[in-house]
Design a protein around this motif. Structure first.
Motif, short mmCIF file in Angstrom:
data_model
loop_
_atom_site.label_atom_id
_atom_site.label_comp_id
_atom_site.label_asym_id
_atom_site.label_seq_id
_atom_site.Cartn_x
_atom_site.Cartn_y
_atom_site.Cartn_z
N ASN A 243 0.83 -1.20 0.00
CA ASN A 243 0.00 0.00 0.00
C ASN A 243 0.87 1.26 0.00
O ASN A 243 0.57 2.23 -0.69
CB ASN A 243 -0.91 0.02 1.23
N ASP B 149 4.90 5.69 5.79
CA ASP B 149 5.33 6.13 4.47
C ASP B 149 5.09 7.61 4.27
O ASP B 149 4.35 8.23 5.04
CB ASP B 149 4.62 5.31 3.37
N THR C 148 -11.51 0.11 -2.68
CA THR C 148 -10.17 0.40 -3.20
C THR C 148 -10.23 1.65 -4.06
O THR C 148 -11.26 1.96 -4.66
CB THR C 148 -9.63 -0.78 -4.05
N SER C 149 -9.13 2.37 -4.10
CA SER C 149 -9.07 3.54 -4.97
C SER C 149 -8.39 3.17 -6.28
O SER C 149 -8.20 3.99 -7.15
CB SER C 149 -8.28 4.65 -4.27
N LYS C 150 -7.98 1.87 -6.39
CA LYS C 150 -7.10 1.52 -7.49
C LYS C 150 -7.81 1.02 -8.75
O LYS C 150 -7.24 1.07 -9.83
CB LYS C 150 -6.06 0.52 -7.01
N GLY D 123 -8.76 -4.46 -2.60
CA GLY D 123 -9.46 -3.77 -1.53
C GLY D 123 -9.75 -4.67 -0.34
O GLY D 123 -10.73 -4.51 0.36
N LEU E 249 -6.56 -4.04 4.06
CA LEU E 249 -6.81 -3.31 5.30
C LEU E 249 -7.96 -3.88 6.11
O LEU E 249 -7.82 -4.15 7.30
CB LEU E 249 -7.02 -1.82 5.00
P1 ADP Z 1 -6.01 -2.25 -2.18
O1 ADP Z 1 -4.58 -2.00 -1.91
O2 ADP Z 1 -6.24 -3.57 -2.81
O3 ADP Z 1 -6.70 -1.13 -2.88
P2 ADP Z 1 -6.28 -2.15 0.67
O4 ADP Z 1 -7.29 -2.72 1.60
O5 ADP Z 1 -4.89 -2.60 0.83
O6 ADP Z 1 -6.78 -2.43 -0.79
O7 ADP Z 1 -6.35 -0.59 0.80
C1 ADP Z 1 -7.59 0.06 0.58
C2 ADP Z 1 -7.39 1.48 0.09
O8 ADP Z 1 -6.84 2.27 1.14
C3 ADP Z 1 -6.41 1.62 -1.05
O9 ADP Z 1 -7.04 1.43 -2.28
C4 ADP Z 1 -5.91 3.04 -0.87
O10 ADP Z 1 -6.76 3.95 -1.48
C5 ADP Z 1 -5.97 3.25 0.61
N1 ADP Z 1 -4.67 3.09 1.27
C6 ADP Z 1 -4.25 2.02 2.00
N2 ADP Z 1 -3.01 2.21 2.47
C7 ADP Z 1 -2.60 3.40 2.01
C8 ADP Z 1 -1.39 4.17 2.15
N3 ADP Z 1 -0.34 3.71 2.84
N4 ADP Z 1 -1.35 5.39 1.56
C9 ADP Z 1 -2.40 5.85 0.85
N5 ADP Z 1 -3.54 5.17 0.68
C10 ADP Z 1 -3.67 3.98 1.25
#
Ligand code: ADP
Ligand code: MG
Length: 564
Positions: free
Chosen positions: A35, A60, A79-81, A98, A101
């Motif tokens: 992440n 980070d 997820t924002s991705k 997503g 976390l």
């Molecule tokens: P994914 O990585 O598959 O999108 P995650 O559950 O790992 O799903 O994270 C969910 C969302 O939280 C991410 O899509 C991102 O937008 C945000 N996020 C998580 N960790 C970070 C980080 N270290 N910095 C910025 N955004 C984060």
């Protein structure tokens, strides 16, 4: 009986789902680091207490999370991705499911502190067992800090499966090193119980980062190779035959900067090391494959450790091609047709980052390798065992040498050398020897007359399946040269691919000229043999891939006699 099937309560289904992603502290380290990388950070710090069992914190300086997005980030499939299904085939980030976390949050106590660059304050969220306890505004640096405490505090069964602090730490370090290896432009630091274990400053050279992680001694034994084949690009660092490992864990494969375990690529690597390393020995190989996102499916495994290629065969040949190009510098004639074609396309890539990999690096910190690079063997000959093995005493312990395998290896090198320098001397027979061959044999012979001639066997067709053998290489001392030719033809018939005929001939000659097992050697003969072996590494094999040496370590004797 109706009503037996029920939809599980949310908390149970969450715990089940979390089990897929979160197996141990190392999984948390991996997901949080991914992440942080996805957030465009240039600096990442990983901190663990008690191997991560008590605490895991990843800090980070990336893009942070907007205040209103913080609760969403902790929800499943948030997820924002990616936004649309098609995006799954255009993934440029390490995460996209997503799941991480929320999965982590459901089995631990998580605190997130985060701030986006344009905001003057940040957000803090506290979550326990998947439930958000509080969200508040706080002052914090730009970026994100995720703290995970008491992993599996609410899943005692999972805790039972965890190993010692040392082992758990080791797993986490593995993920840390793998991710650091493929992201040299990010600074990484790893702290355990207050001690800095690794610190890798950012660099624009892959090689500098590799050296920081594998150590200088190891890195000095690596050869750099590059291939560009249409949409496939490969940057590789691959070990010389002088070093190897007893397991596959020196092989680091990356597809679009994602560490993957891919059996097909492992196979390609081992295939390219056939004839170079003995069976059971593995090279050290770091391969960075770059493909367009649509050419590789990353959505096939919960922890994204596996990928699927649209055109696996192409990838397979590209990997073999790029690695063979390295070995071919020492064995220039082993090239097959496919490799030749690929090799012609190998070029130095225009990427600045890749080119800079050539710069002689400065080591900031070295990760002590568990393996040693072989020196010349120093020895004292003790005698012959079973008329087959030479027994020596060396510094490391007792060394058994298979006399046949050893002699074969030496002769193979000699012959190869003579072939390469075109210094093979052939001996002409006063009277040519007639040979009558089978249809199959004559077919093979006809297609290899040139190679055989360049090896000192001059053979002329004189009739239907009838030949005249006019000369033999003087290096072979065989009473029946006709038999020798037959053996070579036999070996050539089982050649699976074209292009390796010369090597097959060399191997056959070496094998049949070498002293056999069950053959008593005089002391001077043993001395001469072992002396010519000294440039070879203890892991060397005969050209068929059988080991030459067997080392009985000093410690083993001590242990057997219970002296310690
Ligand atoms: P994914 O990585 O598959 O999108 P995650 O559950 O790992 O799903 O994270 C969910 C969302 O939280 C991410 O899509 C991102 O937008 C945000 N996020 C998580 N960790 C970070 C980080 N270290 N910095 C910025 N955004 C984060
Ligand atoms: Mg993620």
């Amino acid at each position: 009986m109706p009503g037996r099937i029920q939809i599980l309560p949310e908390e149970i289904s969450q715990t089940i789902a979390a089990g897929e992603v979160v197996e141990r502290p190392a999984s948390v380290v991996k997901e949080l680091m991914e992440n942080a990388i996805d957030a465009g950070s240039s600096e990442i710090i990983v901190e663990l207490k008690m191997g991560g069992l008590k605490l895991i914190r990843v800090y980070d300086n990336g893009e942070g999370i907007d205040p209103e997005d913080v609760p969403l980030a902790l929800q499943r499939y948030a997820t924002s991705k990616i936004k649309r299904a098609e995006d799954l085939y255009a993934i440029h980030t390490l995460g996209f499911r997503g799941e991480a976390l929320p999965s982590i949050a459901s089995v631990s106590k998580v605190t997130i502190k985060t701030r986006v660059p344009l905001s003057i304050s940040g957000t803090k969220a506290i979550c326990e067992g998947g439930e958000i306890k509080s969200i508040s505004e706080i002052g914090c640096p730009i970026g994100t800090e995720v703290e995970v405490k008491n992993l599996f505090y609410n899943v005692p069964v999972k805790r039972k499966f965890l190993k010692s602090i040392r082992s758990e730490l080791h797993y986490s370090l593995n993920h840390f090193l793998r991710l650091s290896l493929s992201h040299p432009s990010i600074s990484f630091k790893f702290i355990h119980d207050g001690r800095i274990l690794h610190e890798h400053p950012k660099t624009d050279s892959s090689l500098v980062r590799i050296e920081a992680i594998l150590g200088r001694e190891m890195t000095n034994q690596l050869q750099r190779c590059v291939l560009e084949d249409g949409e496939i690009r490969i940057l590789g660092f691959t070990s010389l035959p002088s070093i190897s490992k007893g397991s596959a864990d020196g092989m680091y494969l990356y597809v679009n900067q994602r560490f993957v375990k891919d059996r097909m690529i492992y196979k390609a690597i081992l295939e390219s090391y056939r004839h170079v390393l003995p069976t059971g020995k593995f090279p050290i190989v770091i391969l960075f494959l770059t493909l367009p996102p649509f050419a590789v499916d990353v959505n096939v495994h919960p922890t994204k450790a596996e990928v699927r290629f649209r055109d696996p065969e192409r990838v397979f040949h590209a990997v073999i091609g790029v690695l063979r190009s390295v070995h071919d510098q020492t064995l220039p004639f082993t090239e097959g047709v496919v490799e030749k074609e690929i090799k012609s396309r190998i070029s130095h890539l225009p990427f600045a980052q890749w080119e800079k990999g050539d710069v002689i690096p400065v080591v900031r910190e070295a990760f002590a390798p568990e393996w040693q690079v072989g020196e010349k063997i120093s020895y004292r000959i003790l005698g012959q065992v079973q008329g087959t093995y030479i027994l020596c005493e060396g510094e490391e312990g007792l060394i058994f040498i298979d006399q046949h395998a050893a002699h074969e290896r030496i002769l193979f090198h000699q012959y190869k050398n003579q072939y390469e320098t075109k210094s093979i001397v052939s001996e002409r027979f006063l009277i040519p020897i007639p040979m009558e061959l089978s249809t199959e044999e004559s077919f093979i012979l006809d297609s290899h007359l040139e190679e055989l001639k360049s090896m000192g066997f001059e053979i002329d067709p004189i009739g239907e399946r009838l030949y005249a053998l006019r000369s033999k290489p003087s290096l072979i001392d065989r009473k029946d040269p006709k038999e020798m030719v037959r053996e070579i033809l036999d070996e050539l018939s089982i050649l699976r691919r074209g292009g390796e005929a010369i090597e097959t001939i060399l191997v056959t000659l070496a094998c049949h000229s070498a002293i056999r097992g069950n053959f008593v050697l005089r002391r001077e003969e043993m001395e001469a043999l072992v002396e010519s072996l000294s440039p070879f590494h203890l892991s060397a094999t005969c050209p068929h891939g059988r080991p030459i040496f067997f080392l009985l370590p000093r410690d083993e004797l001590t242990r057997q006699f219970k002296r310690k």
